[in-house]
Design an enzyme around this catalytic site. Structure first.
Site, short mmCIF file in Angstrom:
data_model
loop_
_atom_site.label_atom_id
_atom_site.label_comp_id
_atom_site.label_asym_id
_atom_site.label_seq_id
_atom_site.Cartn_x
_atom_site.Cartn_y
_atom_site.Cartn_z
N SER A 140 51.96 43.40 51.54
CA SER A 140 51.03 43.58 52.66
C SER A 140 51.62 44.63 53.59
O SER A 140 52.85 44.76 53.68
CB SER A 140 50.89 42.26 53.43
N TYR A 155 53.99 35.21 57.84
CA TYR A 155 53.31 36.00 56.80
C TYR A 155 54.10 37.29 56.54
O TYR A 155 54.36 37.65 55.39
CB TYR A 155 51.88 36.28 57.24
P1 NAP Z 1 41.59 35.26 48.88
O1 NAP Z 1 40.24 35.81 48.66
O2 NAP Z 1 41.79 34.15 49.85
O3 NAP Z 1 42.20 34.85 47.45
C1 NAP Z 1 43.42 34.19 47.30
C2 NAP Z 1 43.26 33.10 46.26
O4 NAP Z 1 44.55 32.47 46.05
C3 NAP Z 1 42.30 32.00 46.73
O5 NAP Z 1 41.46 31.58 45.68
C4 NAP Z 1 43.27 30.90 47.15
O6 NAP Z 1 42.70 29.61 47.15
C5 NAP Z 1 44.34 31.05 46.09
N1 NAP Z 1 45.55 30.32 46.46
C6 NAP Z 1 45.98 29.99 47.71
N2 NAP Z 1 47.11 29.26 47.65
C7 NAP Z 1 47.38 29.11 46.33
C8 NAP Z 1 48.41 28.43 45.64
N3 NAP Z 1 49.37 27.74 46.28
N4 NAP Z 1 48.41 28.46 44.28
C9 NAP Z 1 47.45 29.13 43.62
N5 NAP Z 1 46.43 29.78 44.23
C10 NAP Z 1 46.40 29.78 45.56
O7 NAP Z 1 42.56 36.42 49.38
P2 NAP Z 1 42.80 37.93 48.88
O8 NAP Z 1 42.45 38.80 49.99
O9 NAP Z 1 42.25 38.14 47.54
O10 NAP Z 1 44.40 37.86 48.84
C11 NAP Z 1 45.14 38.03 47.65
C12 NAP Z 1 46.52 38.50 48.04
O11 NAP Z 1 46.40 39.73 48.76
C13 NAP Z 1 47.29 37.54 48.96
O12 NAP Z 1 48.64 37.51 48.57
C14 NAP Z 1 47.16 38.19 50.33
O13 NAP Z 1 48.24 37.87 51.16
C15 NAP Z 1 47.17 39.65 49.94
N6 NAP Z 1 46.60 40.56 50.93
C16 NAP Z 1 45.29 40.50 51.26
C17 NAP Z 1 44.80 41.40 52.19
C18 NAP Z 1 43.36 41.44 52.60
O14 NAP Z 1 43.02 42.14 53.57
N7 NAP Z 1 42.46 40.73 51.95
C19 NAP Z 1 45.67 42.33 52.78
C20 NAP Z 1 47.01 42.36 52.42
C21 NAP Z 1 47.47 41.46 51.48
P3 NAP Z 1 42.20 29.01 48.57
O15 NAP Z 1 41.07 29.89 49.02
O16 NAP Z 1 41.77 27.62 48.23
O17 NAP Z 1 43.38 29.08 49.51
#
Ligand code: NAP
Length: 262
Positions: A140, A155
């Site tokens: 991130s 985070y």
């Molecule tokens: P997202 O749409 O919330 O997808 C994350 C998925 O991981 C969700 O289905 C979530 O389930 C699942 N998850 C959470 N805890 C878990 C666990 N303990 N074991 C297995 N699965 C789990 O978020 P995203 O934006 O795609 O994020 C993906 C990655 O990108 C993350 O590492 C996030 O920190 C990173 N990121 C995102 C952004 C952004 O702007 N979107 C920016 C920088 C980094 P639940 O919904 O039930 O929690």
């Protein structure tokens, strides 16, 4: 060439987009998410998009027993995962001086320990099978900069840890033919952006984010999960055969920009 891919956090957002991109290229997919219904739905759609076999698994990446079970099941059914996207992550924000230790541990547990455990068991499977591979971990911008919005200590620490872990693993496992890299998504339009926002306030929250993206992100908008998937599938593929220990930033210029006008 068809490979076996493992994607964590496959049920939503970036993990879902990467799963679909890999499916469209005809790969075999081991899909892992804590939400069993969501990961089943992504598995069904992945088959429709061309995946050459899918194993969906409901599991918590912060549990070593769960991760061990996932890697064993995927290896048994599809072969060792030579392309792994260690991506599952959560975010909870709050001022450090009031932040509950249990929440700190939960964030570090999912984001950093989850990536470590995924890499650990995948590396073992690859070494046992005598094959190399590629591991991409999700970082991130908060690994590199403090955000003006604040409250990001846990985070940020988890994501900074991932960047350090990637470099260390890249050096250690190069001799086994395993490349390890990080992708750094900026503000990407996924449910992650609304974590902690009550349903009734979600639309206004997203509108506000879009507005500030227009002025604060050099490319002038939020990113799409499919745009991050392009970077991830490249890093996972042999097209990135000389890339290891690196960080691919996919943030519309967010971390390149200073708020100063002079
Ligand atoms: P997202 O749409 O919330 O997808 C994350 C998925 O991981 C969700 O289905 C979530 O389930 C699942 N998850 C959470 N805890 C878990 C666990 N303990 N074991 C297995 N699965 C789990 O978020 P995203 O934006 O795609 O994020 C993906 C990655 O990108 C993350 O590492 C996030 O920190 C990173 N990121 C995102 C952004 C952004 O702007 N979107 C920016 C920088 C980094 P639940 O919904 O039930 O929690």
């Amino acid at each position: 060439m068809t490979v076996t891919a493992l994607v964590t956090g496959a049920g939503s957002g970036i993990g879902r987009a990467v799963s679909f991109a890999l499916a469209a290229d005809g790969h075999k997919l081991g899909l892992v998410d804590i939400d069993g219904d969501r990961v089943e739905a992504v598995a069904t759609e992945s088959i429709g998009r061309g995946a050459n076999g899918v194993v969906p698994i409901a599991a918590d990446v912060s549990s070593e027993e769960d991760v061990r079970r996932c890697v064993a099941k995927i290896t048994d059914h599809l072969g060792p995962p030579t392309a792994t996207f260690a991506n599952a992550g959560i975010e909870v924000n709050g001022p450090a001086h009031e932040f509950p230790l249990a929440t700190w541990q939960q964030i570090l547990g999912v984001n950093l320990t989850g990536v470590f455990l995924t890499a650990k068991h995948v590396l073992r499977a690859l070494i046992d099978a005598g094959v190399g591979g590629s591991i991409v971990c999700t970082g991130s911008p908060s690994a590199f900069v403090g955000f003006a919005g604040g409250g990001n200590a846990a985070y940020s620490a988890s994501k900074g840890g991932i960047i350090a872990l990637v470099k260390s693993l890249a050096v250690d496992y190069a001799r086994h033919g395993v490349r390890v890299n990080a992708v750094v998504p900026g503000s990407i339009d996924t449910p992650h952006l609304s974590i902690g926002i009550p349903d009734a306030e979600r639309a206004a929250h997203l509108e506000g984010l879009e507005r500030s993206a227009g002025t604060q992100i050099p490319l002038g908008r939020l990113g799409r999960p499919e745009e991050v998937a392009e970077a991830v599938t490249w890093l996972l593929s042999t097209r990135a055969s000389y890339v290891t220990g690196s960080t691919v930033v996919c943030d519309g210029g967010l971390t390149a920009r200073s708020a100063n006008d002079f």
